[in-house]
Structure formats: structure tokens, C-alpha cells
Write an enzyme that holds these catalytic residues in place. Structure first.
Site: not given
Length: 400
Positions: A80, A138-139, A177, A363
Site C-alpha cells: 500500500d 500496512e500503513e 535485532r 513518509h
């Protein structure tokens, strides 16, 4: 087999770039990615790869079966875009007003599609199954991951890998991580109800702007004075609305903000603390309030063994120049939901634009990536997939 995969990815790199640029020119926002989903499904259908559409909404899931049975590895990419105007001056600039791929999801999709094409060519050498999860939305919470999981995208999956192209890190960098790598991302709203009036007579009012300002200041004490300093947390007010004429004292003010945490206990603590502070601030000013807390994505928590596999296989990718342990990131990602169901890991792949001393952040209206980062991501994901399948097959042979 790994050498063959790398060669196939290199020979198809130009197609990867073409796919990414096409998607960049034709972005669609969360939950409205109909044409993008159709494009992805058509890609698999033309190759003859099994594909399922409308998974949990606009999601697409494809599967490649190896010649020999074995474990199942899932790879995920989101697709998206964001409601942002593209301000870049490039040939592949978005053609949709007010919408652009400002977070690299076009690159994620191109990476996974070409990786699937390459793996399909060597499927007879695979010992197991590879699932390609193309996720919508996802956003924007609640995101697409939950619905896709509920619709069975993880059925039979033993492990999942995912990456995010990271435009602020040099191409060739892999950041990993063990444990929490991205934060839980929540949203809150507080509406202050005072009593408005004429700007010349403030003593007859309960000024919602002044009360709201006090609340913003008081909220800052939650992290600094209520949360254990060993824990990481953020409370940020991002919106303060009290629209009035210049000579009118506001009776209402609406505050909206975000909370970022890694620890679920801290997350719950802050949720209750915000209301406690709002209640106290309003009590002191003889005003009232309404409060809502919307839980977004949980923290992305990577599993140890799968992260170690990722790190070891990244060393086999010629283009990887540096492997770093990432600091925890306060950004959110609904990849977290997949990791709550199966083991796996999520990592960052450097994709800082070439000749850029200061990369535009994710963004941003001028966001872009170094497309070579996609090749690094594809090779790293591919290497981890082959390593996991081969390692699992050997382990099963040893126990027979």
C-alpha cells in the site's frame, strides 16, 4: 543452489526496477489497492505459480512447492501507498494526485515478485515450500496482517522472514535485532469540554485552550516521572484543535497523539496514566473530558534462532558490506502479528539514494530509494530461505 539463485536475481534485476517504477507511478492507498493486487496476481499467474487472491481483503498469497517435501518458509511484502503528494522530479513520479509510495512498499513488492520468479526456476532443488505473502494496508491500523492471518495465510508455515528497505542507511547494510526491534504504535484522543465566551471576559469562561495546553505539558511527565527509565516509551501530542474566531474563548479543544512502547505492561500503564492526568487537569480547572485509546500494532519481537540464521546468511551476500545490530525503532509495523503466530525475524535493508548526503526520511514527499537495495534484499531473503529449508531437511534426516 545459492549461486544459481544469485545469478538469476542479477539477470532479472532490470525487471525488478521496472516493476518498482510501475508501481511507484500507480500507487493506491491502504484498503483500496485493487489494481495493485491484480497486478501482483497476474505476475504469478503468467509464471504458472499457484496464487490466491482476496486474502483477508486485498491480500495475495502465492506458493512454490519444492520437488522434495520439507518445512515451509513464508516471505512477506506490503504494497500500500500513502496519501502524500509526490514532490520528486523523476521519470517514475507518481501519476496519482495526492498519493505516493513514500515508504518503499513498491520496492518490497518488486523484490518479492522477482525473488519468487527466481526461486520458481530452481524449484526442483528446493526441499520444502515457499509462501509469498503480499499484504495490503500496512500503513493504516488495524492493517492487513490480522485479516490475512485469519484468512489462513500462515497455515502450514514454520517460519517467516520480512525486510524493510531503509532509505536512511547506506545500500549494502543489513540491520537486525533479537527481541523487540519496532515499537507498539497506539493512538489516543482527549476532548476537553470547558465553557466558552467573549475574549474580553475570560473570567466568565473555562478556557479549553488553556486547559488543553496544561494537559499537553502535564502529559510529558508520564514518561519522565511515571515510567521506569530503563524502559523506552514515547507520548507525543500531534494534533491540537480548537477552532474559533480570534476574539472568542474556546469551549472545546481536541488533542490527538501517539504512544510508542515495547513492553506490554508499560503500554497498559501509559494508557491508564493518560486518563489519570486528563482527569486531574480537568478537575483542577473545573472542566470535563472524554478519552479514548486505540491500540494499534503491537511491538515487533524477533525470534533468536531465526535472527541468527538471517545474520549468518547475510554474510554470504556479496553486496552486503556491513551487518549491524539495530537499535530499537519507535516506528510501528504490523509484521508483529505474524511473529505472534510463527517464529521469524524482521530486518532492515539499507537503500540510501546514491549521491545523497541527507536522505529524505520515510513518509516524506521527496522520499526515494537506491534501487540496488532491492537486489540486496532479494538475495538476503533468498539466502535465508534456502538456508532454513536446507538446515531443516538435514535436521530431519538426522533424526530419522
Amino acid at each position: 543452489m545459492l549461486h544459481n539463485l544469485f545469478n538469476l536475481l542479477e539477470s532479472n534485476y532490470s525487471e525488478m526496477v521496472d516493476i518498482r517504477r510501475y508501481l511507484h507511478q500507480h500507487p493506491e492507498v491502504s484498503f483500496k489497492e485493487y489494481k495493485t493486487a491484480e497486478y501482483i496476481a497476474n505476475f504469478y499467474e503468467k509464471l504458472g505459480i499457484e496464487v490466491r487472491t482476496n486474502v483477508g481483503g486485498n491480500g495475495v498469497v502465492a506458493k512454490i512447492y519444492g520437488k522434495k517435501p520439507g518445512q515451509t518458509v513464508a516471505l512477506r511484502a506490503d504494497f500500500d501507498a500513502l496519501p502524500i503528494q509526490d514532490e520528486k522530479d523523476v521519470p517514475y513520479k507518481s501519476t496519482v494526485p495526492g498519493v505516493m509510495h513514500a515508504c518503499g512498499h513498491d520496492g518490497h513488492t518488486a523484490t518479492l515478485l522477482v525473488l519468487a520468479k527466481a526461486l520458481y526456476e530452481i524449484k526442483d532443488q528446493l526441499e520444502g515450500t515457499v509462501v509469498f505473502i503480499h499484504q495490503h494496508a500496512e500503513e493504516y491500523a488495524p492493517g492487513g496482517a490480522i485479516a490475512m492471518i485469519e484468512d489462513g495465510c500462515l497455515e502450514g508455515v514454520d517460519v517467516i522472514f520480512g525486510t524493510h528497505l531503509w532509505a536512511t542507511e547506506p545500500t549494502g547494510t543489513i540491520q537486525y535485532r533479537v527481541g523487540p526491534i519496532m515499537a507498539a504504535a497506539d493512538r489516543f484522543e482527549v476532548t476537553i469540554q470547558g465553557s466558552g465566551g467573549h475574549g474580553a471576559h475570560p473570567h466568565t469562561t473555562k478556557d479549553a485552550i488553556v486547559i488543553g495546553s496544561q494537559l499537553v505539558s502535564n502529559l510529558q511527565q508520564i514518561v519522565s516521572r511515571r515510567v521506569d527509565p530503563i524502559e523506552s516509551a514515547v507520548v507525543s501530542v500531534g494534533s491540537f484543535i480548537a477552532q474559533n474566531p480570534f476574539n472568542v474563548i474556546a469551549d472545546t479543544a481536541k488533542l490527538e497523539g501517539t504512544v510508542r512502547t515495547f513492553n506490554e505492561e508499560v503500554r497498559s500503564q501509559i494508557e491508564s496514566e493518560i486518563e489519570r492526568v486528563a482527569k486531574g487537569t480537568c478537575l483542577a480547572t473545573d472542566s470535563s473530558y472524554s478519552y479514548s485509546f486505540h491500540r494499534g500494532y503491537p511491538a515487533v519481537v524477533n525470534h533468536k534462532e531465526e535472527t541468527e540464521i538471517l545474520v549468518e546468511t547475510a554474510k554470504q551476500v556479496p553486496e552486503v558490506t556491513e551487518i549491524q545490530e539495530s537499535a530499537p525503532q519507535m516506528g510501528g509495523e504490523d509484521f508483529a502479528y505474524y511473529l505472534q503466530h510463527v517464529k521469524g525475524t524482521f530486518f532492515f535493508t539499507g537503500a540510501k539514494p546514491v549521491n545523497s548526503t541527507l536522505a529524505y526520511p520515510h513518509h516524506h514527499p521527496k522520499f526515494d530509494i537506491d534501487e540496488k537495495g532491492m537486489l540486496v534484499a532479494a538475495k538476503t531473503l533468498g539466502a535465508a530461505t534456502l538456508q532454513y529449508l536446507t538446515q531443516s531437511a538435514k535436521s530431519e534426516e538426522a533424526t530419522v
